[in-house]
Design a protein around this motif. Structure first.
Motif, PDB file in Angstrom:
ATOM      1  N   GLU A   9       0.888  -1.024  -0.005  1.00  0.00           N
ATOM      2  CA  GLU A   9      -0.366   0.213   0.377  1.00  0.00           C
ATOM      3  C   GLU A   9       0.978   1.407  -0.032  1.00  0.00           C
ATOM      4  OE1 GLU A   9      -2.249   0.612   3.861  1.00  0.00           O
ATOM      5  OE2 GLU A   9      -3.123   2.407   2.948  1.00  0.00           O
ATOM      6  N   GLY A  65       4.542   4.444  -4.850  1.00  0.00           N
ATOM      7  CA  GLY A  65       4.496   5.622  -5.371  1.00  0.00           C
ATOM      8  C   GLY A  65       3.713   6.552  -5.093  1.00  0.00           C
ATOM      9  N   LEU A  66       3.267   6.612  -3.893  1.00  0.00           N
ATOM     10  CA  LEU A  66       2.628   7.197  -3.660  1.00  0.00           C
ATOM     11  C   LEU A  66       2.726   8.414  -2.417  1.00  0.00           C
ATOM     12  CD1 LEU A  66      -1.022   5.449  -4.647  1.00  0.00           C
ATOM     13  CD2 LEU A  66       0.341   7.790  -6.435  1.00  0.00           C
ATOM     14  N   TYR A  67       2.173   7.425  -1.460  1.00  0.00           N
ATOM     15  CA  TYR A  67       2.865   7.784   0.029  1.00  0.00           C
ATOM     16  C   TYR A  67       3.446   6.799   0.436  1.00  0.00           C
ATOM     17  CZ  TYR A  67      -1.613   5.800   0.540  1.00  0.00           C
ATOM     18  OH  TYR A  67      -2.961   4.384   0.859  1.00  0.00           O
ATOM     19  N   VAL A  98       3.957   3.852   4.089  1.00  0.00           N
ATOM     20  CA  VAL A  98       3.257   3.377   5.148  1.00  0.00           C
ATOM     21  C   VAL A  98       4.618   2.660   5.814  1.00  0.00           C
ATOM     22  CG1 VAL A  98       1.747   1.899   5.823  1.00  0.00           C
ATOM     23  CG2 VAL A  98       1.163   3.318   3.950  1.00  0.00           C
TER      24      VAL A  98
END
Lengths: 390, 339
Positions: free
Chosen positions: A371, A374-376, A378
């Motif tokens: 999860e 490439g975005l945030y 974790v």
């Protein structure tokens, strides 16, 4: 000499330790293995190890009855056979497995190790250590790289990506462990596509304040030549990628757009023949290649004959339970013996035992994408890795 | 359901606080709600009367296309497109209500848990107030990222960034820090300014660098700083994004549903996904962007200006643990409280 038949065996193995990366920081210890045997009318059998043996059925017709020594022509024939649907996915895995078994046969017919068949001057390949170590505690991390350093290995590649402070600490641990082999160990990192290009730039530049990095691996998605270029422009380290690509056609955009400095090559790149095409094209463009890890390091047979091969990844997680092999690590190099072909033999009794009662353990390949990739970010949850307890 | 005709019977526009609310009602009493700026109300009423009344709201993508094909009347292109955006949101709401399911499901998503960040863009620049606000956002809602206006005075930026980071450290060991230059820099000026900030702070992105047409300048900026360059705030047309995707002049694409509508945002998000560019969703009334985030595989975050909607509006989106989570109410989950 004719190819008369094949046999594909699959099994599940519990490795001697967990392996993990940013996508699966807790790690896995279960490895699905497969072995392809190609039989000939002269009693010789070609063997290849991989993950794609099961899909061979559909491709075998293209090579049945052919002379295995004509391996490159057979590669072309298989590639043409797959023309419409493409040399992709399960078909590519099968093509790769067949091609490797054919090369094994060709070398066995000549009664020589594959590195000699491929034209190498010596069966010796520089190694670097790669722990697939996200799931290792700090102590285990040190122990792994120290053990590798004691074999003369001077360079190491750390799994990173979810916690910059931990990454910095563990880079220091890896360097310290390797320092008995070299006063200036080569340090590499691998984020396994967990970062966006800009996240990679931010993290790597912070690392580079403290460490000189030899290369950074998969700092953007495998096909994203813009992203890889971006990282390449903004960090000092070399950019490496390619271990999730499968053909020369996949690799072409990375080379044409000067997106990588190091190309990772491996068995799944359409076999020895396809991999060699990729290495040759990279060589023409002044790009170095690096062989990905393999059971018993058997792909060192191929790496030894590539003109632009730098060093090969050694993981050594203990995954050769039903194999015998003819190589060793000495003075920081994989040293290959004189056994014919890949130098791999299958311990059939142990294979049967694994198949009869499959071992049980934690996790299983393939690694899914974590999860936030490439975005945030974790970060590891408390207890998800041994070092995230506090 | 597909067989029975569903028609929009009426379109009404009312005013609530500083907003206008469009309501598209079907003959059997279902209503789709869209909220926008007061300035777009008249235009929205005109377009809805001409094109949406008597139309089947389930054909929202086709209706969006039809509305987008019209020429803007007096009031300008931007007002026209914002009016269409508001109607588009109301149509999606109605479509989901007809299905009897939440919007996130109509769009094809699983229950969204969108990564949310706190944006102080429109707030007081008093540093104590800012700090208190970010503290509340971290403590009460678990938000792990924050954005503030920057670019007026360097000392002021540093102090505000430090306070924002400290406030957010309650919920994250490495909070995500973003700045909005609010059109105060050229792309060239931004290089020096951001590099100076980056000596002390790890920035996730920089937005609001002045001239959005300076593609070359933005690309140079992106190559010169560690942070991503974010563009798209206030863009109201698909075409606004095209040169940035083509020229790779941005690293993060901001989609503002209030300005462009849901249909267009979905299209641009997919185009950005094809280029490995993350998208972020700008704040909207009632935080209904959370309903949309779940079907964008490249959605990195959504902006939160108000975790709790104003008194006249109820929303089914809650902000907790750093995520925006939508409930099960049908449609976009917005409800108008009695005036």
């Amino acid at each position: 000499m004719k190819i008369t038949g094949f046999r594909a065996e699959s099994y599940l193995m519990k490795m001697d330790r967990l392996v993990g990366d940013a996508n699966l920081p807790g790690g896995v210890e279960m490895l699905p293995g497969s072995i392809l045997y190609l039989d000939t009318d002269l009693g010789l059998t070609g063997i290849s190890l991989g993950y794609g043996g099961a899909a061979v059925e559909g491709l075998f017709g293209a090579i049945e009855g052919a002379d295995p020594r004509e391996v490159v022509a057979l590669w072309i024939r298989m590639n043409d056979f797959l023309h419409k649907a493409g040399n992709e996915g399960a078909a590519c895995a099968a093509l790769s497995a067949i091609d490797m078994a054919l090369w094994d046969l060709k070398a066995k017919v000549a009664g020589e190790p594959l590195w000699r068949t491929l034209g190498a001057k010596q069966g010796r390949v520089k190694a670097y250590a790669s722990g697939l170590d996200y799931c290792l505690s700090d102590d285990e991390l040190f122990a792994f790289y120290r053990r590798m350093a004691e074999l003369g290995i001077r360079d190491g590649k750390l799994k990173v990506g979810l916690d910059l402070k931990a990454d910095l600490r563990r880079l220091g641990i890896m360097r310290e462990a390797l320092s008995v082999a070299s006063p200036k160990p080569g340090l590499m990192i691998d984020s396994n596509e967990y970062w966006s290009p800009k996240q990679a730039v931010r993290a790597i530049r912070r690392m580079e304040r403290h460490f000189k990095l030899l290369w950074v691996e998969e700092p953007a998605r495998r096909w994203d030549y813009h992203g890889l270029q971006k990282v390449r422009r903004q960090v000092a380290a070399k950019v490496a990628s390619g271990e999730n690509l499968h053909t020369l056609r996949d690799v072409y955009p990375l080379i044409a757009n000067r997106a990588v400095d190091v190309l990772n090559v491996w068995t799944g790149q359409s076999g020895v023949t396809g991999l060699r095409q990729i290495a040759h094209m990279a060589h023409m463009h002044g790009i170095e290649v690096s062989m990905m890890n393999a059971q018993a390091n058997y792909m060192a047979q191929v790496a030894a004959a590539l003109p632009n091969h730098g060093m090969m990844e050694v993981v050594d997680p203990g995954r050769e339970h039903c194999l015998r092999w003819d190589s060793r690590i000495e003075d920081g190099h994989i040293v290959l013996g004189d056994a014919p072909g890949f130098g791999i033999e299958v311990d059939e009794a142990k294979l049967r035992a694994l198949q009869a009662s499959p071992p049980v353990g934690r996790g299983k390949f393939p690694f899914p994408r974590r999860e936030g990739a490439g975005l945030y970010i974790v970060p590891p949850a408390p207890g998800e890795v041994p070092w995230s307890g506090d | 359901m597909t067989g029975s005709p569903i028609r929009i019977a009426s379109a009404t526009v009312t005013r609530r606080a500083g907003c206008c609310v469009v309501m598209l009602a079907t003959g059997d009493g279902m209503t789709g709600i869209g909220i926008g700026d007061v300035a777009v109300g008249a235009q929205a009423k005109k377009i809805a009367t001409a094109m949406l009344v008597d139309a089947d709201p389930r054909g929202v993508t086709g209706l969006w296309q039809q509305m987008s094909g019209t020429k803007p009347a007096a009031g300008g292109a931007k007002t026209h497109r914002r009016a269409i955006a508001m109607l588009d949101s109301a149509l999606w709401d109605l479509k989901a209500r007809v299905n009897g399911e939440p919007l996130w499901k109509t769009l094809g998503g699983a229950r969204p848990r969108a990564n949310a960040y706190a944006s102080a863009a429109g707030r007081s620049r008093n540093v104590e107030e800012l700090s208190a606000w970010f503290t509340r956002m971290a403590r009460d809602h678990g938000l792990q990222g924050g954005k503030l206006r920057a670019g007026l005075r360097r000392e002021c930026d540093r102090e505000q960034l430090a306070r924002m980071r400290d406030a957010l450290a309650r919920s994250a060991s490495e909070p995500s820090l973003m700045i909005d230059a609010a059109q105060r820099w050229s792309a060239r000026q931004a290089i020096g300014w951001v590099r100076a900030i980056e000596k002390e702070f790890d920035l996730t992105w920089v937005e609001g660098v002045s001239d959005k047409r300076d593609l070359r300048g933005l690309r140079r900026l992106s190559d010169a700083i560690n942070a991503a360059v974010c563009i798209g705030a206030g863009f109201s047309a698909v075409a606004d994004f095209h040169p940035h995707l083509l020229q790779r002049s941005a690293d993060v694409i901001e989609l503002d549903i209030g300005a462009m509508g849901i249909t267009a945002a979905l299209q641009v998000a997919d185009a950005a996904y094809g280029l490995e560019l993350p998208v972020t969703l700008a704040a909207v009334n009632g935080n209904i962007h959370a309903q949309v985030a779940g079907v964008m595989p490249n959605c990195m975050s959504i902006e939160i200006v108000d975790p709790v909607p104003p008194p006249w509006l109820a929303s089914d989106v809650g902000i907790a643990g750093g995520r925006a989570i939508a409930g099960d109410l049908p449609g976009n989950g917005l409800r108008l409280e009695p005036a």
